[in-house]
Design a protein around this motif. Structure first.
Motif, PDB file in Angstrom:
ATOM      1  N   PRO A  83       0.792  -1.225   0.000  1.00 26.28           N
ATOM      2  CA  PRO A  83       0.000   0.000   0.000  1.00 26.28           C
ATOM      3  C   PRO A  83       0.820   1.269   0.000  1.00 26.28           C
ATOM      4  CG  PRO A  83      -0.058  -1.139   2.122  1.00 26.28           C
ATOM      5  CD  PRO A  83       1.090  -1.638   1.364  1.00 26.28           C
ATOM      6  N   GLU A 117      -3.882   3.500  -1.400  1.00 25.61           N
ATOM      7  CA  GLU A 117      -4.387   2.213  -0.929  1.00 25.61           C
ATOM      8  C   GLU A 117      -4.718   2.282   0.569  1.00 25.61           C
ATOM      9  OE1 GLU A 117      -1.392   2.400  -2.840  1.00 25.61           O
ATOM     10  OE2 GLU A 117      -2.713   2.234  -4.563  1.00 25.61           O
ATOM     11  N   VAL A 118      -3.905   3.012   1.326  1.00 30.09           N
ATOM     12  CA  VAL A 118      -4.187   3.168   2.748  1.00 30.09           C
ATOM     13  C   VAL A 118      -5.458   4.000   2.955  1.00 30.09           C
ATOM     14  CG1 VAL A 118      -3.318   4.045   4.964  1.00 30.09           C
ATOM     15  CG2 VAL A 118      -1.752   2.936   3.358  1.00 30.09           C
ATOM     16  N   THR A 162      -7.912   4.240   0.822  1.00 34.32           N
ATOM     17  CA  THR A 162      -9.016   3.367   0.408  1.00 34.32           C
ATOM     18  C   THR A 162      -9.398   2.420   1.547  1.00 34.32           C
ATOM     19  OG1 THR A 162      -8.379   3.481  -1.922  1.00 34.32           O
ATOM     20  CG2 THR A 162      -9.686   1.564  -1.252  1.00 34.32           C
ATOM     21  N   THR A 163      -8.391   1.894   2.204  1.00 32.63           N
ATOM     22  CA  THR A 163      -8.632   1.022   3.349  1.00 32.63           C
ATOM     23  C   THR A 163      -9.335   1.787   4.468  1.00 32.63           C
ATOM     24  OG1 THR A 163      -6.700  -0.344   2.824  1.00 32.63           O
ATOM     25  CG2 THR A 163      -7.510  -0.421   5.090  1.00 32.63           C
ATOM     26  N   ARG A 164      -8.856   2.989   4.751  1.00 32.92           N
ATOM     27  CA  ARG A 164      -9.471   3.800   5.808  1.00 32.92           C
ATOM     28  C   ARG A 164     -10.951   4.043   5.531  1.00 32.92           C
ATOM     29  NH1 ARG A 164     -11.290   8.477   7.334  1.00 32.92           N
ATOM     30  NH2 ARG A 164     -11.175   9.347   5.238  1.00 32.92           N
ATOM     31  N   ILE A 175     -12.992   0.735   6.031  1.00 32.38           N
ATOM     32  CA  ILE A 175     -13.226   0.176   7.371  1.00 32.38           C
ATOM     33  C   ILE A 175     -13.974   1.141   8.280  1.00 32.38           C
ATOM     34  CG2 ILE A 175     -11.167  -1.285   7.204  1.00 32.38           C
ATOM     35  CD1 ILE A 175      -9.806   0.585   9.271  1.00 32.38           C
ATOM     36  N   LEU A 196       0.671  -0.848   7.284  1.00 31.88           N
ATOM     37  CA  LEU A 196       0.457  -2.080   6.516  1.00 31.88           C
ATOM     38  C   LEU A 196       1.737  -2.614   5.883  1.00 31.88           C
ATOM     39  CD1 LEU A 196      -2.923  -1.109   4.813  1.00 31.88           C
ATOM     40  CD2 LEU A 196      -2.575  -2.440   6.898  1.00 31.88           C
ATOM     41  N   SER A 215      -2.841  -5.912   5.018  1.00 37.65           N
ATOM     42  CA  SER A 215      -4.185  -5.478   4.636  1.00 37.65           C
ATOM     43  C   SER A 215      -5.104  -5.569   5.839  1.00 37.65           C
ATOM     44  CB  SER A 215      -4.731  -6.340   3.498  1.00 37.65           C
ATOM     45  OG  SER A 215      -4.861  -7.683   3.910  1.00 37.65           O
ATOM     46  N   ARG A 237      -9.254  -6.131   6.645  1.00 39.27           N
ATOM     47  CA  ARG A 237     -10.529  -6.536   6.048  1.00 39.27           C
ATOM     48  C   ARG A 237     -11.604  -6.550   7.114  1.00 39.27           C
ATOM     49  NH1 ARG A 237     -10.246 -10.222   1.955  1.00 39.27           N
ATOM     50  NH2 ARG A 237      -8.634  -9.750   0.420  1.00 39.27           N
ATOM     51  N   ASN A 263      -9.578  -3.641  -1.346  1.00 36.10           N
ATOM     52  CA  ASN A 263     -10.094  -2.799  -0.275  1.00 36.10           C
ATOM     53  C   ASN A 263     -10.611  -3.688   0.855  1.00 36.10           C
ATOM     54  OD1 ASN A 263     -12.641  -3.725  -0.934  1.00 36.10           O
ATOM     55  ND2 ASN A 263     -13.205  -1.890  -2.084  1.00 36.10           N
ATOM     56  N   SER A 264     -11.213  -3.043   1.851  1.00 39.48           N
ATOM     57  CA  SER A 264     -11.608  -3.785   3.051  1.00 39.48           C
ATOM     58  C   SER A 264     -12.727  -4.780   2.779  1.00 39.48           C
ATOM     59  CB  SER A 264     -12.049  -2.800   4.129  1.00 39.48           C
ATOM     60  OG  SER A 264     -13.128  -2.022   3.631  1.00 39.48           O
TER      61      SER A 264
END
Length: 271
Positions: A2, A6-7, A9-11, A14, A73, A78, A80, A224-225
């Motif tokens: 990431p 990407e981070v 997107t993860t934030r 979640i 990460l 990742s 999820r 993504n998550s």
DNA sequence: ACTTCGACCTGTTGGC
DNA sequence: TGCCAACAGGTCGAAG
């Protein structure tokens, strides 16, 4: 895996499942990450409500009244959101369970990531204290980059990937931003004019913002998550395209190594 | 203060 | 098909 998009997107993925939720249990299957997970995590976070899900650079910050869980990460990590009945795999190191039937699962084959429990202000943590500005903030611009570059002989690519200069620019987006700005990646940072830094700062903002819009870049396994890929790969102009024609001039893109990282560029369009 | 490089890990890929 | 080296989205910390 990431970089900043990407981070982020993860934030975003979640946050709705984590914010204002109470942590009912924490399962630690592997404490040995980049830094060991401290003993204080279970006692500090269990039964607490996570009020905020923030990001600083590539760090995610999950804040409760008792402290903040700082998550990085690394290369292969990742997060999820999964159902509590999903069996844990080999690299599923941490589960954070919530009220209801969902949990937040941290997976990281290479274990370069980290989970740090911080009871002080998270931004005062030694790993976060000295970070450079957010690339998408007003504090980051060409004038700033130019000022920081004075006297520096390191290649421009290494310079913009230095998190103490600016956070969030990893190998993919450094290659892309330099192509967009027409700057050769090996050029010494201290030998680039202000006007070119103005352009470079704009390109960094643009490439990161556009990547966030489409959910980041999936090269092989970023999702993504919810397990869905990002779509920025189709917009990459140089990364992963060595030997293929430059989209601007048609000449074959070159590949070299700079600071142990794969570097792709056009020797005609980038000077 | 800055630059370079090894180190941390596992999984995948490509060449022979 | 198998084996092995090289490489992968990061970045710290030591050494020069």
């Amino acid at each position: 895996m990431p970089e900043l998009p990407e981070v982020e997107t993860t934030r975003r993925g979640i946050a709705p499942h984590v914010r204002n939720k109470r942590v009912t249990a924490i399962v630690l299957r592997q404490r040995q990450l980049r830094w060991p997970i401290s003993d204080g995590l279970e006692a500090g976070l269990t039964n607490q409500i996570i009020h905020r899900v923030d990001r600083r650079g590539k760090y995610l910050l999950l804040s409760a009244d008792t402290g903040t869980l700082i998550i990085h990460l690394g290369m292969s990590g990742s997060l999820r959101i999964v159902n509590t009945d999903q069996l844990a795999g080999k690299h599923d190191h941490v589960d954070i369970e919530f009220d209801g039937s969902k949990l937040l699962r941290f997976t990281d084959p290479r274990r370069f990531g980290c989970l740090l429990w911080q009871t002080e202000s998270p931004l005062s943590h030694p790993l976060l204290r000295e970070l450079g500005p957010e690339p998408l903030s007003a504090a980051f611009d060409g004038l700033y980059l130019h000022r920081r570059s004075l006297g520096r002989s390191a290649p421009i690519k290494a310079f913009i990937m230095d998190s103490h200069v600016v956070v969030g620019v990893g190998n993919i987006y450094a290659n892309e931003a330099l192509f967009m700005a027409g700057i050769a990646p090996h050029r010494a940072a201290g030998r680039i004019a202000l006007a070119r830094y103005v352009r470079l700062a704009e390109c960094i903002k643009e490439v990161l913002a556009r990547a966030i819009e489409v959910g980041g870049t999936t090269l092989r396994d970023f999702t993504n998550s919810q397990g869905e890929p990002g779509y920025f790969k189709q917009s990459l102009r140089v990364y992963g395209r060595a030997g293929e024609p430059c989209k601007q001039c048609g000449e074959s893109l070159r590949e070299t190594r700079l600071g142990q990282r794969s570097t792709v560029y056009c020797r005609y369009c980038q000077r």
